[in-house]
Write an enzyme that holds these catalytic residues in place. Structure first.
Site, PDB file in Angstrom:
ATOM      1  N   ASP A   1      -6.949  -6.028 -23.988  1.00 60.90           N
ATOM      2  CA  ASP A   1      -6.633  -5.874 -22.564  1.00 60.90           C
ATOM      3  C   ASP A   1      -5.285  -6.535 -22.293  1.00 60.90           C
ATOM      4  OD1 ASP A   1      -6.664  -5.576 -19.821  1.00 60.90           O
ATOM      5  OD2 ASP A   1      -8.298  -6.998 -19.458  1.00 60.90           O
TER       6      ASP A   1
ATOM      7  N   CYS B   1      -4.386  -8.039   6.988  1.00 61.10           N
ATOM      8  CA  CYS B   1      -4.187  -7.130   5.858  1.00 61.10           C
ATOM      9  C   CYS B   1      -5.480  -6.367   5.615  1.00 61.10           C
ATOM     10  CB  CYS B   1      -3.802  -7.909   4.606  1.00 61.10           C
ATOM     11  SG  CYS B   1      -3.787  -6.839   3.150  1.00 61.10           S
TER      12      CYS B   1
ATOM     13  N   GLU C   1      -6.643 -15.733 -26.292  1.00 57.42           N
ATOM     14  CA  GLU C   1      -5.853 -15.728 -25.057  1.00 57.42           C
ATOM     15  C   GLU C   1      -4.755 -16.774 -25.184  1.00 57.42           C
ATOM     16  OE1 GLU C   1      -5.598 -14.411 -21.807  1.00 57.42           O
ATOM     17  OE2 GLU C   1      -4.164 -16.053 -21.520  1.00 57.42           O
TER      18      GLU C   1
ATOM     19  N   TYR D   1      -6.641 -10.842 -25.682  1.00 56.04           N
ATOM     20  CA  TYR D   1      -6.133 -10.967 -24.306  1.00 56.04           C
ATOM     21  C   TYR D   1      -7.317 -11.174 -23.357  1.00 56.04           C
ATOM     22  CZ  TYR D   1      -2.129  -8.633 -26.510  1.00 56.04           C
ATOM     23  OH  TYR D   1      -1.107  -8.269 -27.347  1.00 56.04           O
TER      24      TYR D   1
ATOM     25  N   CYS E   1       0.843  -1.202   0.000  1.00 55.70           N
ATOM     26  CA  CYS E   1       0.000   0.000   0.000  1.00 55.70           C
ATOM     27  C   CYS E   1       0.874   1.247   0.000  1.00 55.70           C
ATOM     28  CB  CYS E   1      -0.907   0.004   1.228  1.00 55.70           C
ATOM     29  SG  CYS E   1      -2.158  -1.278   1.170  1.00 55.70           S
TER      30      CYS E   1
ATOM     31  N   GLN F   1     -10.431 -11.146 -11.636  1.00 57.42           N
ATOM     32  CA  GLN F   1     -10.078  -9.820 -11.117  1.00 57.42           C
ATOM     33  C   GLN F   1     -10.208  -9.789  -9.594  1.00 57.42           C
ATOM     34  OE1 GLN F   1      -8.863  -7.274 -12.653  1.00 57.42           O
ATOM     35  NE2 GLN F   1      -9.313  -7.576 -14.811  1.00 57.42           N
TER      36      GLN F   1
ATOM     37  N   CYS G   1      -3.400  -1.647 -18.168  1.00 55.62           N
ATOM     38  CA  CYS G   1      -2.947  -1.620 -16.773  1.00 55.62           C
ATOM     39  C   CYS G   1      -1.644  -0.847 -16.644  1.00 55.62           C
ATOM     40  CB  CYS G   1      -2.819  -3.039 -16.217  1.00 55.62           C
ATOM     41  SG  CYS G   1      -1.751  -4.085 -17.191  1.00 55.62           S
TER      42      CYS G   1
HETATM   43  N1  SAH Z   1      -9.259  -9.549 -20.114  1.00 55.62           N
HETATM   44  C1  SAH Z   1      -9.034 -10.418 -18.989  1.00 55.62           C
HETATM   45  C2  SAH Z   1      -7.567 -10.690 -18.668  1.00 55.62           C
HETATM   46  C3  SAH Z   1      -6.600  -9.579 -18.902  1.00 55.62           C
HETATM   47  S1  SAH Z   1      -4.985  -9.895 -18.277  1.00 55.62           S
HETATM   48  C4  SAH Z   1      -9.773  -9.891 -17.767  1.00 55.62           C
HETATM   49  O1  SAH Z   1     -10.195  -8.760 -17.722  1.00 55.62           O
HETATM   50  O2  SAH Z   1      -9.939 -10.647 -16.820  1.00 55.62           O
HETATM   51  C5  SAH Z   1      -4.071 -10.090 -19.762  1.00 55.62           C
HETATM   52  C6  SAH Z   1      -4.208 -11.469 -20.385  1.00 55.62           C
HETATM   53  O3  SAH Z   1      -3.402 -11.538 -21.559  1.00 55.62           O
HETATM   54  C7  SAH Z   1      -3.712 -12.611 -19.509  1.00 55.62           C
HETATM   55  O4  SAH Z   1      -4.752 -13.542 -19.351  1.00 55.62           O
HETATM   56  C8  SAH Z   1      -2.524 -13.215 -20.286  1.00 55.62           C
HETATM   57  O5  SAH Z   1      -2.436 -14.607 -20.145  1.00 55.62           O
HETATM   58  C9  SAH Z   1      -2.863 -12.837 -21.702  1.00 55.62           C
HETATM   59  N2  SAH Z   1      -1.723 -12.749 -22.632  1.00 55.62           N
HETATM   60  C10 SAH Z   1      -0.454 -12.359 -22.368  1.00 55.62           C
HETATM   61  N3  SAH Z   1       0.284 -12.326 -23.486  1.00 55.62           N
HETATM   62  C11 SAH Z   1      -0.541 -12.695 -24.508  1.00 55.62           C
HETATM   63  C12 SAH Z   1      -0.369 -12.826 -25.915  1.00 55.62           C
HETATM   64  N4  SAH Z   1       0.821 -12.587 -26.509  1.00 55.62           N
HETATM   65  N5  SAH Z   1      -1.427 -13.204 -26.649  1.00 55.62           N
HETATM   66  C13 SAH Z   1      -2.632 -13.454 -26.071  1.00 55.62           C
HETATM   67  N6  SAH Z   1      -2.859 -13.333 -24.746  1.00 55.62           N
HETATM   68  C14 SAH Z   1      -1.832 -12.961 -23.962  1.00 55.62           C
END
Ligand code: SAH
Length: 453
Positions: free
Chosen positions: A383, A161, A335, A314, A80, A285, A410
């Site tokens: 994402d 925590c 993914e 992703y 934190c 999440q 992020c």
């Molecule tokens: N959209 C999801 C997860 C986002 S985290 C949510 O909101 O819950 C980012 C994701 O990208 C992870 O699951 C990771 O495994 C995936 N990732 C990482 N590198 C990647 C790539 N080169 N191609 C496809 N997915 C990938």
């Protein structure tokens, strides 16, 4: 400037990872646990060419942003970084971090950055639905549970925590009593001996179901029934107890095999009106309320009418795309992790969603394949992890000519970098909304709508 010097410093800025910044003798000095407006005496801990790292010895004048830290271990644990500041000040800093990155690196017009979606007032603490707590023995033989200090494998002990729900603290207390009775069971990283490595807890916030997972160097441990029976007796919320087998000499927390010792193999939660199964390895999440608000904003930006082809790159376990599947014609999720794709397919099935297709593979390659297949997406959601998108993927996205791109990020710095490339290819950032998914910590998410002029 030398190590152990004590200097008086005005804190004039913050770094993107939440450290205060001061200047002296043309040196930049980073001091954690300070706020802009503080004047403090700082002990120099490390001297590099142009920068130093220090720690506060004494606060001489308090910044208006300061509040008294309510966590006794926050400065040792390092999680934190804003615990000593008001939440309003934290939101200001996070907004600025996104604003600076997209205007300076991304050359986006500042008006496009909207107000940050901060956590609701009573949800800046106790919001996490997951905790992985290392268990160890101190040099004097005392049981320690808590967090690894930043950049180390020393445990900063923490019995409560403030980011975790109270039920986690209670279960962790029961667990600590047990390991204190049988300390020989505790795993030693150095010797790779002993059994119990981590206590791993998850809660389905909506259903109230709790999973207790013990990460074990082996398939069982002595007296385990004594522990599990007392947990079952005391905590009726616990619907699943699992041993996760991790015999490897590694600092990766979880192994691949799970042995269910009580109840179900996973617990359930509800996100954006859909049911999700949380097994020990499934990604989810950690802040459900704020994740929902992020996904709602992404959905608003996607602006679906029911006829669209939607690609979710992703996609993890499919959460973002699935939350929009009812509002589009076809959903395609991509993914790289096999298990996540299996989870995504199951999540679609469990929610009666039949217009979704999930592809396991690299986003860049899969996008090229989809383009070759002749898929013409109306909306593409991305994402990515912190490193952001590749230039090649951005080109492929643009070639597919979607009406809108929704970029969930992020890391503001890589978002800024990627927006610049999109802009050169005539896709412009229309609106960016920062969303605080991780109150009190340094991380900040944002979501951006892009479209052609
Ligand atoms: N959209 C999801 C997860 C986002 S985290 C949510 O909101 O819950 C980012 C994701 O990208 C992870 O699951 C990771 O495994 C995936 N990732 C990482 N590198 C990647 C790539 N080169 N191609 C496809 N997915 C990938």
């Amino acid at each position: 400037m030398n190590k152990n010097d004590i200097i008086r410093l005005d804190i004039i800025d913050m770094t993107s990872d939440g450290s205060g910044v001061g200047k002296a003798d043309s040196m930049v000095i980073f001091v954690p646990d300070t706020a802009v407006g503080d004047v403090c005496d700082v002990r120099i801990l490390k001297v590099k060419k142009n920068v130093c790292y220090g720690k506060v010895e004494k606060i001489i004048e308090r910044s208006d942003d300061r509040v008294d830290p309510v966590c006794p271990v926050s400065s040792r644990c390092g999680g934190c970084v804003y615990r000593h500041m008001s939440y309003d000040a934290e939101l200001r800093i996070k907004h600025k971090k996104v604003y600076d990155a997209v205007t300076r690196i991304g050359k986006v017009d500042g008006d496009k950055v909207k107000e940050i979606i901060g956590a609701y007032e009573n949800q800046t603490n106790r919001y996490r639905n997951k905790a992985q707590i290392p268990v160890g023995l101190s040099k004097t033989g005392e049981v320690e549970m808590g967090f690894y200090s930043r950049h180390s494998h020393r445990i900063a002990p923490c019995d409560d925590c403030l980011l975790s729900p109270e039920i986690f603290t209670q279960i962790s207390d029961t667990f600590k009593e047990f390991v204190t009775k049988y300390p020989y069971l505790i795993y030693s990283e150095e010797k790779h001996s002993g059994k119990i490595r981590h206590l791993y807890l998850r809660i389905g916030e909506k259903t109230g179901e709790v999973m207790v997972c013990v990460v074990v160097n082996g398939r069982s441990f002595d007296h385990q029934d004594e522990l599990f029976n007392s947990i079952i007796e005391k905590y009726p919320e616990v619907k699943s107890i699992v041993i996760n087998v991790n015999k490897a000499k590694t600092n990766v927390i979880l192994g691949y095999e799970n042995i269910v010792v009580f109840g179900k193999e996973s617990i359930t939660d509800v996100l954006c009106g859909l049911k999700f199964e949380l097994s020990p390895l499934a990604f989810y999440q950690v802040n459900r309320t704020q994740a929902q608000r992020l996904y709602e904003k992404a959905k608003e930006y996607a602006d679906l009418s029911g006829n669209e082809v939607l690609i979710d790159l992703y996609c993890g376990t499919g959460t973002i795309g699935l939350s929009m599947a009812n509002s589009c014609k076809t959903l395609i999720g991509v993914e790289i992790i096999d298990e996540a794709i299996e989870n995504a397919k199951k999540n679609a099935e469990n929610n009666g969603i039949s217009n979704a297709r999930f592809i396991c593979g690299d986003a860049e390659k899969a996008a090229t394949e989809l383009q070759k297949e002749g898929i013409t997406p109306d909306v593409i959601i991305v994402d990515p992890p912190r490193k952001g998108l590749t230039e090649k993927l951005i080109h492929t996205i643009v070639e597919m000519n979607p009406k809108r791109v929704v970029y969930v990020s992020c890391d503001p710095a890589t978002l800024g970098r990627d927006l610049k490339i999109f802009e050169e290819l005539q896709y412009f950032a229309k609106e960016i909304t920062p969303v605080d998914l991780f109150p009190r910590t340094a991380h900040c998410e944002s979501v951006c709508l892009l479209s052609k002029e």
